[in-house]
Design a protein around this motif. Structure first.
Motif, short mmCIF file in Angstrom:
data_model
loop_
_atom_site.label_atom_id
_atom_site.label_comp_id
_atom_site.label_asym_id
_atom_site.label_seq_id
_atom_site.Cartn_x
_atom_site.Cartn_y
_atom_site.Cartn_z
N ARG A 152 0.70 -1.18 0.06
CA ARG A 152 0.13 -0.02 0.13
C ARG A 152 0.69 1.10 -0.08
O ARG A 152 2.05 1.06 0.50
CB ARG A 152 -0.82 0.01 1.28
CG ARG A 152 -1.69 -1.24 1.53
CD ARG A 152 -2.56 -1.51 0.50
NE ARG A 152 -3.41 -2.71 0.78
CZ ARG A 152 -4.47 -2.87 1.32
NH1 ARG A 152 -5.07 -1.54 1.51
NH2 ARG A 152 -5.06 -4.15 1.49
N TYR A 153 0.52 2.34 -0.59
CA TYR A 153 1.11 3.47 -0.56
C TYR A 153 0.50 4.62 0.01
O TYR A 153 -0.78 5.01 -0.27
CB TYR A 153 1.68 3.83 -2.15
CG TYR A 153 2.19 2.61 -2.73
CD1 TYR A 153 3.73 2.55 -2.65
CD2 TYR A 153 1.61 1.84 -3.38
CE1 TYR A 153 4.21 1.61 -3.30
CE2 TYR A 153 2.28 0.48 -4.00
CZ TYR A 153 3.56 0.75 -4.02
OH TYR A 153 4.43 -0.35 -4.61
N SER A 154 1.18 5.73 0.65
CA SER A 154 0.69 6.98 1.09
C SER A 154 1.40 8.08 0.63
O SER A 154 2.74 7.90 0.32
CB SER A 154 0.53 7.00 2.59
OG SER A 154 2.15 6.74 3.14
N THR A 197 6.64 10.09 -0.14
CA THR A 197 5.98 8.71 -0.46
C THR A 197 6.44 7.63 0.46
O THR A 197 7.61 7.28 0.47
CB THR A 197 5.84 8.13 -2.05
OG1 THR A 197 5.65 9.09 -2.78
CG2 THR A 197 5.29 6.83 -2.21
N HIS A 200 3.98 0.89 2.28
CA HIS A 200 3.29 0.19 3.47
C HIS A 200 3.28 -1.33 3.10
O HIS A 200 2.58 -1.69 2.07
CB HIS A 200 2.10 0.48 3.89
CG HIS A 200 2.10 1.96 4.34
ND1 HIS A 200 1.81 2.31 5.55
CD2 HIS A 200 2.19 2.95 3.56
CE1 HIS A 200 2.00 3.72 5.65
NE2 HIS A 200 2.10 4.23 4.40
N TRP A 209 6.13 0.32 7.47
CA TRP A 209 6.36 1.01 6.06
C TRP A 209 7.85 1.59 6.26
O TRP A 209 8.55 1.44 7.20
CB TRP A 209 5.40 2.31 6.20
CG TRP A 209 5.75 3.44 7.41
CD1 TRP A 209 5.26 3.34 8.55
CD2 TRP A 209 6.77 4.22 7.47
NE1 TRP A 209 5.69 4.26 9.54
CE2 TRP A 209 6.63 4.95 8.78
CE3 TRP A 209 7.48 4.95 6.60
CZ2 TRP A 209 7.45 5.89 9.18
CZ3 TRP A 209 8.45 5.69 6.99
CH2 TRP A 209 8.57 6.61 8.27
N GLU A 275 -4.14 2.64 -1.10
CA GLU A 275 -3.75 3.66 0.07
C GLU A 275 -4.08 2.43 1.33
O GLU A 275 -4.67 1.57 1.17
CB GLU A 275 -4.36 4.72 0.28
CG GLU A 275 -4.26 5.87 -0.67
CD GLU A 275 -5.15 6.75 -0.56
OE1 GLU A 275 -5.67 6.93 0.31
OE2 GLU A 275 -4.83 8.08 -1.37
#
Length: 277
Positions: A152-154, A197, A200, A209, A275
């Motif tokens: 997942r990415y934030s 960026t 996760h 993360w 996300e």
């Protein structure tokens, strides 16, 4: 999407409770290594083939070593699909990487950046067809690790911006032979775009993360290590390695770091960015 056989194995491993303290730490460490090894399966088998044929392939064999490597890589790919060790979506990524890598190989060998010193029948120009599988191994790893660790990415940048940057990086790999090399500009743009960026990843039951740029750097280091194994096995040679193996210049780490961005953009085709929950 149909899952690979590893999905059930991974579910059992993640449902196991090792307890607390050092037992949990050790279990997570071993589980992380196991998952990474599984993600590297295609690339690891390919490296084993390069080394094995370097030391043991008969010089008087009717089939050229490079052609054997091409057929062996195809057999590995077919077996992984047949036994559901890989999904069809991941195989599509491998095909894309094979095409992108072969185009680059054709140009770079013509420009004298590196050579394939042995003979082959299965080749395009001066590029044996097994070379595309080396790029495909990178795509295979990223696609598999993306799924296995449930990435997942934030704060992921806009997709259009990543595509523009990836396109500029790919063009610069060719254009710098005639035009000024804008690699430093591309490094700066990559850092600016991905500075916030985070990727996760779930190893056991919870997501942890790290900065995505750190992930790019770590994978680039492993690819550089694999590249040294490949040149040691004389799968290809760089200028200066004609009369004996020498370690690949650490400057190549920069090229692999930039390639990671192209890789991520291509993998997005089958693994959309999500996300954290």
């Amino acid at each position: 999407m149909r899952h690979s056989r590893f999905a059930a194995v991974r579910a059992r491993l993640e449902s196991f409770d090792p307890g607390r303290g050092w037992r949990l730490w050790l279990y997570e460490f071993l589980l992380f290594g196991f998952k990474q090894a599984w993600a590297c399966l295609f690339g690891g088998l390919l490296l084993a083939l390069l080394l094995g044929t370097h030391f043991f392939y008969p010089e008087d064999a009717l089939l050229h070593r490079y052609d054997f490597l091409t057929l062996a890589a195809l057999a590995i790919q077919g077996a992984m699909l047949a036994f559901r060790l890989e999904t069809w979506a991941e195989a599509k990524v491998i095909l894309i990487f094979h095409v992108v890598g072969t185009v680059m190989e054709l140009f770079k060998t013509a420009a004298g950046s590196w050579i394939y010193p042995e003979a082959s029948v299965l080749h395009i120009g001066a590029v044996p067809l097994f070379s595309g599988f080396m790029y495909a191994a990178v795509g295979s790893y990223i696609a598999r690790v993306w799924r296995i660790f449930d990435f997942r990415y934030s704060a992921y940048p806009p997709r259009w911006a990543t595509w523009v940057l990836a396109g500029a990086i790919y063009v610069n790999f060719f254009a710098h032979h005639w035009l000024p090399d804008i690699r430093l500009v591309l490094f700066a743009a990559t850092i600016l775009l991905f500075a916030r960026t985070r990727v996760h990843f779930r190893n056991w039951r919870v997501h942890r993360w790290m900065p995505l740029l750190v992930g790019f750097g770590l994978v680039a280091m492993f690819i550089w290590g694999a590249e040294n194994i490949g040149t040691f096995a004389q799968a290809w040679t760089y200028p200066g390695q004609e009369h004996g193996w020498r370690m690949v210049s650490p400057a190549k780490l920069g090229s692999w770091f930039l390639l990671m961005l192209i890789s991520f953009v291509l993998v997005e085709l089958v693994a959309p960015v999500r996300e954290p929950d």
